[in-house]
Design an enzyme around this catalytic site. Sequence first.
Site, PDB file in Angstrom:
ATOM      1  N   ASP A  92      -6.557   7.991  14.938  1.00 16.89           N
ATOM      2  CA  ASP A  92      -7.057   7.703  13.587  1.00 16.89           C
ATOM      3  C   ASP A  92      -7.745   6.340  13.553  1.00 16.89           C
ATOM      4  OD1 ASP A  92      -7.618   8.259  10.976  1.00 16.89           O
ATOM      5  OD2 ASP A  92      -5.678   7.640  10.208  1.00 16.89           O
TER       6      ASP A  92
ATOM      7  N   ALA B 222       0.850  -1.193   0.000  1.00 12.94           N
ATOM      8  CA  ALA B 222       0.000   0.000   0.000  1.00 12.94           C
ATOM      9  C   ALA B 222       0.876   1.230   0.000  1.00 12.94           C
ATOM     10  CB  ALA B 222      -0.928   0.005   1.209  1.00 12.94           C
TER      11      ALA B 222
ATOM     12  N   LYS C 215       7.282  -0.302   6.656  1.00 14.81           N
ATOM     13  CA  LYS C 215       6.824   1.017   6.251  1.00 14.81           C
ATOM     14  C   LYS C 215       8.049   1.873   5.978  1.00 14.81           C
ATOM     15  CE  LYS C 215       3.241   2.792   8.119  1.00 14.81           C
ATOM     16  NZ  LYS C 215       2.278   3.393   9.054  1.00 14.81           N
TER      17      LYS C 215
ATOM     18  N   SER D 234       4.405   7.437   3.428  1.00 12.76           N
ATOM     19  CA  SER D 234       5.225   6.235   3.348  1.00 12.76           C
ATOM     20  C   SER D 234       4.615   5.232   2.381  1.00 12.76           C
ATOM     21  CB  SER D 234       5.352   5.605   4.739  1.00 12.76           C
ATOM     22  OG  SER D 234       4.072   5.251   5.227  1.00 12.76           O
ATOM     23  N   THR D 235       5.418   4.235   2.067  1.00 15.42           N
ATOM     24  CA  THR D 235       4.973   3.083   1.289  1.00 15.42           C
ATOM     25  C   THR D 235       5.187   1.846   2.140  1.00 15.42           C
ATOM     26  OG1 THR D 235       5.639   4.168  -0.751  1.00 15.42           O
ATOM     27  CG2 THR D 235       5.267   1.791  -0.847  1.00 15.42           C
ATOM     28  N   VAL D 236       4.226   0.921   2.111  1.00  7.22           N
ATOM     29  CA  VAL D 236       4.304  -0.302   2.910  1.00  7.22           C
ATOM     30  C   VAL D 236       4.586  -1.479   1.991  1.00  7.22           C
ATOM     31  CG1 VAL D 236       3.116  -1.796   4.539  1.00  7.22           C
ATOM     32  CG2 VAL D 236       2.728   0.668   4.599  1.00  7.22           C
TER      33      VAL D 236
ATOM     34  N   GLY E  43       0.802   5.504   1.201  1.00  5.89           N
ATOM     35  CA  GLY E  43       0.120   6.515   1.986  1.00  5.89           C
ATOM     36  C   GLY E  43       0.679   7.888   1.701  1.00  5.89           C
ATOM     37  N   GLY E  44       0.308   8.839   2.522  1.00  3.50           N
ATOM     38  CA  GLY E  44       0.741  10.207   2.325  1.00  3.50           C
ATOM     39  C   GLY E  44       2.170  10.443   2.728  1.00  3.50           C
TER      40      GLY E  44
END
Length: 810
Positions: free
Chosen positions: A142, A26, A48, A31-33, A28-29
Amino acid sequence: MTDSASRDALIGTQLDRRYTIERRLARGGMSTVYLATDQKLRRQVAIKVLYPHLAEDPAFVERFESEAITAAKFSHPHVVSVYDQGVDADTAYLVMEYVPGATLRDIMSAQGRFSPRAALQVIDAVLGGLSAAHRAGLVHRDVKPENVLISPDGRIKVADFGLARAATKHTSTGALIGTVAYVSPELVMGKPADTRADLYAVGVLLYELLTSKQPYTGDSAWAVALAHVNEEIPPASASVPGLSTELDELIAWCTEKDPEDRPHDAEALLQELRHARSQLSEEQLDLGEEPAPLATLLTSTLALMHRTGERPGSRDDAPALDLLPDAASAGSQPDAAPAPSPAGRGAAGDGEDEDDEAQPEWISPDWAGPGSAAAEAATQALPAAAQDPTQVLPASADPTAVLNPAALGEHPTSGTAPITGHSTPPAAPEPTAVLGPDGATRPLEPAAWPPAAQQEQPSGQPVVPRLDPRLQPEIQPEVAYPERVSKRQAKADAKAAARAAQEPTESLARPGTKKKAWIWAGLLVLVAAIVGTAAWFFGAGPGARVLIPELRGATESSARAMLDQQGVGITVATAFDEKVEKGKVVSTDPPGGTQIMRMNSVTLLISKGPQLYAVPNVVGQSQADAKAALEKNSLALGKVTQAYDESVAKGLVVSQGRKVGTEFRSGTTVDIVLSRGPAPVEVPSLVGKSPEDAEQLLTAQDLKAEQGEDVYSDEVPEGQVAEQGTEAGTQVSTGATVEYRVSKGPELFAVPSVINKSTAEARSILKAAGFEVQVRSGGVFGTVFDRVVGQDPRSGQMLKKGSTVTITVY
């Protein structure tokens, strides 16, 4: 694998010569996982990796590392574990537990609403993880379905604890990040967040699980955020028939606007949730449906997503869990429903959030709450529907979208559509075909104008439109006018001539027609009077319809004044209410927003405040009886402790935490103390004491003395206590019995006769009798005949065992 994934430079590489990157899970804003293999421990992990522009900021990396260390300090079965963190060259990364399966959002999207049993199971696990985090000093900030992971065996884990806090202060982008569907009112108002902000999100999540929809929708994310501040969450039972009102009350408690009115932490909410679940019947838990385990729901979800044959998390370009205005989200439509998140993302969510002192990142930095300049500017940028918090907004807005008030109504420079919930509908296409009488579709020929008949005019002649004869007006008689008569006069004369031509020249009425005309005139006047009276009655009189205003929370006097202005009658009733202050309006009948005739009346239900219940006296009762007595008075059993008591029997209530007769709200807990019986005492030492002294010692310790059979004792003189049944120093309960035995002195045995026995025979006989043997020679020349000629003591004398008998051998 997509082209973007294949071009990912990290795939196939190793971090710190240990973690081999396999594929992307996945983005994100921040990072990349990735899915990776830990070569040292031979296990799969989720890694991450921060984006390079963030990894270049030393302060951000330091904060990122400290947050990772904090998150790794606690472990819980319902929390995604943090294994490691580090920086390899220019790559800052975090190693987490890899959880295959799907997110809660995936299951919700595929399966719809949950049964109360399944929903409570999910929330129980989420609260378990939050409780551990709150005890460790972490606030999630969150909580959302994308951050709840469910493995194929039904294990539920919460991801991204505390990691978002590092992003709030150090993110340099102008976008403001936040999952607006679950944000608490204090965050919208720019106030610090604590554990109770997580509980607000849990309440919204429970509502969504039970109803398959979010409580607030709007044209824009900002409108949804304002709804969190200004509107009450509707009861879930209004959308789900048969749903228990206890679940409505649980959701309402979590989502109170004032944090002080919510549970103080996740542990308190967890206890209340389990209590509420214990009060529900099987029918209320399943709503008449066959209960389905989470593992079954997960399997069905993966099948619906057409991924039963692939490894979880195999899609490389999966969308990030927090929708961010970056390259990953470019071109997305705000009104489109979010696609199901990929399964097996591990801790793939980027739940970035803010510090306690900072405002949420989806609020403008100069936002200072409603009424501020930033708030006014943002509100002006909203559509008219979003500016009115009382207006029902369409459900087209995406409540999980990124909220950026500064960009409302504008197109970002990246080329993405503005996040306002609006889209311009395409123009309706022109028809290109028609349906014929036989049902066949034929091309539609463009209409020619003017018609062909009118087009065929001699050259140089004007084209005169020819109308359909059916549309021609009735031909009027022609009138000749002098040349100097004006056009206006000519038209007036023409109309007069037409009217004159229509008037009859002979009367065809029969005699008596004038009388009938007067009758009809009277009837017309009467009808007009009736119509006028009815118009007044229904327009401005008692029959006029008026709108009942929303009066909940208003004082009785102000409510009366508002209803008096409407001209309706007023009746007053009172009732207890847990939320509305005493003396204020709880509700109206008919409810606010209803239109009624002015001649009808409105009933005002005035609050008497919360209903209070007196604390009963439960001292001297068992724990079960005390609990039943408290519940009968709408109170609850609180903390149960134990203490020694000399007067109250073991297992009964010694004292209670609240004074008898004091009144409290429904559900207030009352602590009790149960008796453990009298306190234990220490048994004294009785050996060597006389029987009288032994009994006095036992009596002084509230113990009972009991003398047993006397015993022989080589150490204790005769007449003194030689033994006691309970060892000295043992703790026993008050009133216990302690047995003691008095010494008879040493036991004596008669010395057998060994005269004229050989030395060996004499020794054997004396040893068997329990005596020691000493041999002495009686002759000058030593032992000659080996016969005992004397013994000391003599035979028949009483000696204790172990005494020495001397024999003389000749």
